[in-house]
Design a protein around this motif. Structure first.
Motif, PDB file in Angstrom:
ATOM      1  N   ASP A 233       2.366   1.746  -3.515  1.00 34.17           N
ATOM      2  CA  ASP A 233       1.392   2.163  -4.521  1.00 34.17           C
ATOM      3  C   ASP A 233       0.850   3.566  -4.273  1.00 34.17           C
ATOM      4  OD1 ASP A 233       1.726  -0.294  -5.657  1.00 34.17           O
ATOM      5  OD2 ASP A 233      -0.070  -1.172  -4.735  1.00 34.17           O
ATOM      6  N   LYS A 234       1.145   4.176  -3.140  1.00 35.34           N
ATOM      7  CA  LYS A 234       0.578   5.479  -2.807  1.00 35.34           C
ATOM      8  C   LYS A 234       1.260   6.589  -3.598  1.00 35.34           C
ATOM      9  CE  LYS A 234      -0.517   8.413   1.143  1.00 35.34           C
ATOM     10  NZ  LYS A 234      -0.416   8.588   2.612  1.00 35.34           N
ATOM     11  N   ASN A 235       0.465   7.557  -4.029  1.00 38.51           N
ATOM     12  CA  ASN A 235       0.982   8.710  -4.758  1.00 38.51           C
ATOM     13  C   ASN A 235       1.672   9.652  -3.773  1.00 38.51           C
ATOM     14  OD1 ASN A 235       1.513  10.812  -6.449  1.00 38.51           O
ATOM     15  ND2 ASN A 235      -0.618  11.365  -6.831  1.00 38.51           N
TER      16      ASN A 235
ATOM     17  N   LYS B  79       0.829  -1.210   0.000  1.00 39.71           N
ATOM     18  CA  LYS B  79       0.000   0.000   0.000  1.00 39.71           C
ATOM     19  C   LYS B  79       0.860   1.254   0.000  1.00 39.71           C
ATOM     20  CE  LYS B  79      -3.861   2.122   2.472  1.00 39.71           C
ATOM     21  NZ  LYS B  79      -4.783   2.005   3.649  1.00 39.71           N
TER      22      LYS B  79
ATOM     23  N   ASP C 207       2.528  12.676  -4.108  1.00 34.91           N
ATOM     24  CA  ASP C 207       2.040  14.057  -4.214  1.00 34.91           C
ATOM     25  C   ASP C 207       0.621  14.213  -3.699  1.00 34.91           C
ATOM     26  OD1 ASP C 207       4.434  14.747  -5.365  1.00 34.91           O
ATOM     27  OD2 ASP C 207       3.718  14.331  -7.405  1.00 34.91           O
ATOM     28  N   GLU C 208       0.002  13.118  -3.250  1.00 30.09           N
ATOM     29  CA  GLU C 208      -1.377  13.199  -2.772  1.00 30.09           C
ATOM     30  C   GLU C 208      -1.432  13.947  -1.437  1.00 30.09           C
ATOM     31  OE1 GLU C 208      -5.111  10.197  -1.720  1.00 30.09           O
ATOM     32  OE2 GLU C 208      -3.154   9.416  -2.275  1.00 30.09           O
ATOM     33  N   PHE C 209      -2.456  14.771  -1.297  1.00 29.43           N
ATOM     34  CA  PHE C 209      -2.615  15.555  -0.063  1.00 29.43           C
ATOM     35  C   PHE C 209      -4.072  15.520   0.371  1.00 29.43           C
ATOM     36  CE2 PHE C 209      -4.001  19.514   1.903  1.00 29.43           C
ATOM     37  CZ  PHE C 209      -3.190  19.535   3.025  1.00 29.43           C
ATOM     38  N   TYR C 210      -4.267  15.366   1.651  1.00 28.63           N
ATOM     39  CA  TYR C 210      -5.594  15.507   2.222  1.00 28.63           C
ATOM     40  C   TYR C 210      -5.425  16.176   3.588  1.00 28.63           C
ATOM     41  CZ  TYR C 210      -4.183  11.117   4.464  1.00 28.63           C
ATOM     42  OH  TYR C 210      -3.490  10.163   5.138  1.00 28.63           O
TER      43      TYR C 210
END
Length: 253
Positions: A60-62, A57, A64-67
Motif C-alpha cells: 500500500d505504500k506510495n 503495508k 514516490d513518497e519521500f521523507y
C-alpha cells in the motif's frame, strides 16, 4: 490375563520423568515438552500475521513518497540508526561569528543613538516620550498672590503666546521687532502635526536603540555559553533582557 499378573506388571513399570536439560544447551533455552506444541503454534501464527501485515503495508505504500529519514538513517547490524550530522563549524569559528554579530549590532545601535541625539537637538531637547507634560513652577508668598496671579504678566508676554513652550518673545521684544514665524491658525496646526510626527519618530528610534542593546546582550550571552566552564542559570531569558548565568570561577594563568 489375570488381575494378579496385570497388577505385577504395573508395579514393575517405572514412572515417566522429563529428560534433564544438558548444561551445554542452556544457552538455547529450556527443552520443550510434548505439551508445549500449543505455545509453539500460537507463536508461529503470531509471526505469520505480523509478516502479512508488513507485506500489506509495503504493497500500500506510495513508491514516490519521500521523507528525510530515508537519507538520515542507515542500517547497522540489522538496526536502523539515525546519522548524526557533522559539525560544519568549529567552536572557534562560532565564537568569531558571534563577535562579528555583536560588532555589527553595536555599530547599528551607535548610529541609532547619534540619530536620536540629533533629533533631540532639533526638537530643542524636549521630552521625547511626551509622558511628562512641560511644567513651569512659580512660587508666591501669600494666598492673595495665588488668586491674583496672571501667567501672562509673570512671563512678560501677551496672552496669545502663553501656551507656547518655545519661541515665546516678551512684550519688549514684540514692540522692538515683528513677530517671526507662523501666525495663521491653519499653519500653526500643520506645524503642530509635524512636531508630533517628529516626536513619534524619536520615540520609535529610542525603542529601536533599546531593542538593539538587548540583542547585543543576548548574543554576548550565547557567545559566553560556548565555553566549557560549569555554569548555572540564575534567571530565564525574557523579551527585555538576556538570561543570567553564574559561571564557576577559574583562575587564569
Amino acid at each position: 490375563m489375570s488381575a494378579a499378573f496385570r497388577k505385577a506388571a504395573k508395579a514393575r513399570q517405572r514412572p515417566h520423568r522429563e529428560r534433564a536439560q544438558p548444561s551445554s544447551r542452556t544457552k538455547l533455552g529450556l527443552l520443550e515438552k510434548k505439551k508445549d506444541y500449543r505455545l509453539r503454534a500460537q507463536d508461529y501464527h503470531k509471526k505469520q500475521n505480523a509478516l502479512r501485515a508488513l507485506q500489506k503495508k509495503a504493497l500500500d505504500k506510495n513508491p514516490d513518497e519521500f521523507y528525510f529519514k530515508m537519507i538520515r538513517a542507515e542500517l547497522k547490524d540489522g538496526v536502523h540508526v539515525i546519522k548524526q550530522p557533522k559539525d560544519e563549524v568549529t567552536p572557534e569559528q562560532v565564537k568569531l561569528m558571534r563577535t562579528q554579530d555583536i560588532k555589527y549590532v553595536e555599530m547599528k545601535r551607535v548610529a541609532e543613538a547619534k540619530k536620536i541625539e540629533r533629533l533631540k537637538a532639533e526638537l530643542h531637547l524636549l521630552d521625547a516620550a511626551g509622558s511628562a507634560p512641560a511644567r513651569h513652577l512659580f512660587f508666591v508668598d501669600t494666598e492673595r498672590e495665588v488668586q491674583e496671579f496672571d501667567i501672562a504678566t509673570q512671563l512678560d508676554t501677551v496672552p496669545e503666546l502663553v501656551d507656547r513652550v518655545y519661541n515665546r518673545p516678551t512684550i519688549a521684544t514684540l514692540q522692538r521687532e515683528t513677530l517671526k514665524g507662523a501666525t495663521d491658525p491653519a499653519h500653526l496646526k500643520k506645524l503642530a502635526q509635524q512636531r508630533k510626527n517628529q516626536y513619534d519618530l524619536l520615540r520609535q528610534r529610542i525603542e529601536r536603540e533599546k531593542a538593539m542593546f538587548v540583542i547585543t546582550q543576548k548574543i554576548q550571552t550565547r557567545k559566553d555559553l560556548l565555553d566549557k566552564t560549569h555554569k548555572v542559570k540564575v534567571r530565564k531569558e525574557t523579551t527585555t533582557g538576556p538570561a543570567i548565568y553564574k559561571f564557576k570561577f577559574q583562575r587564569k594563568r
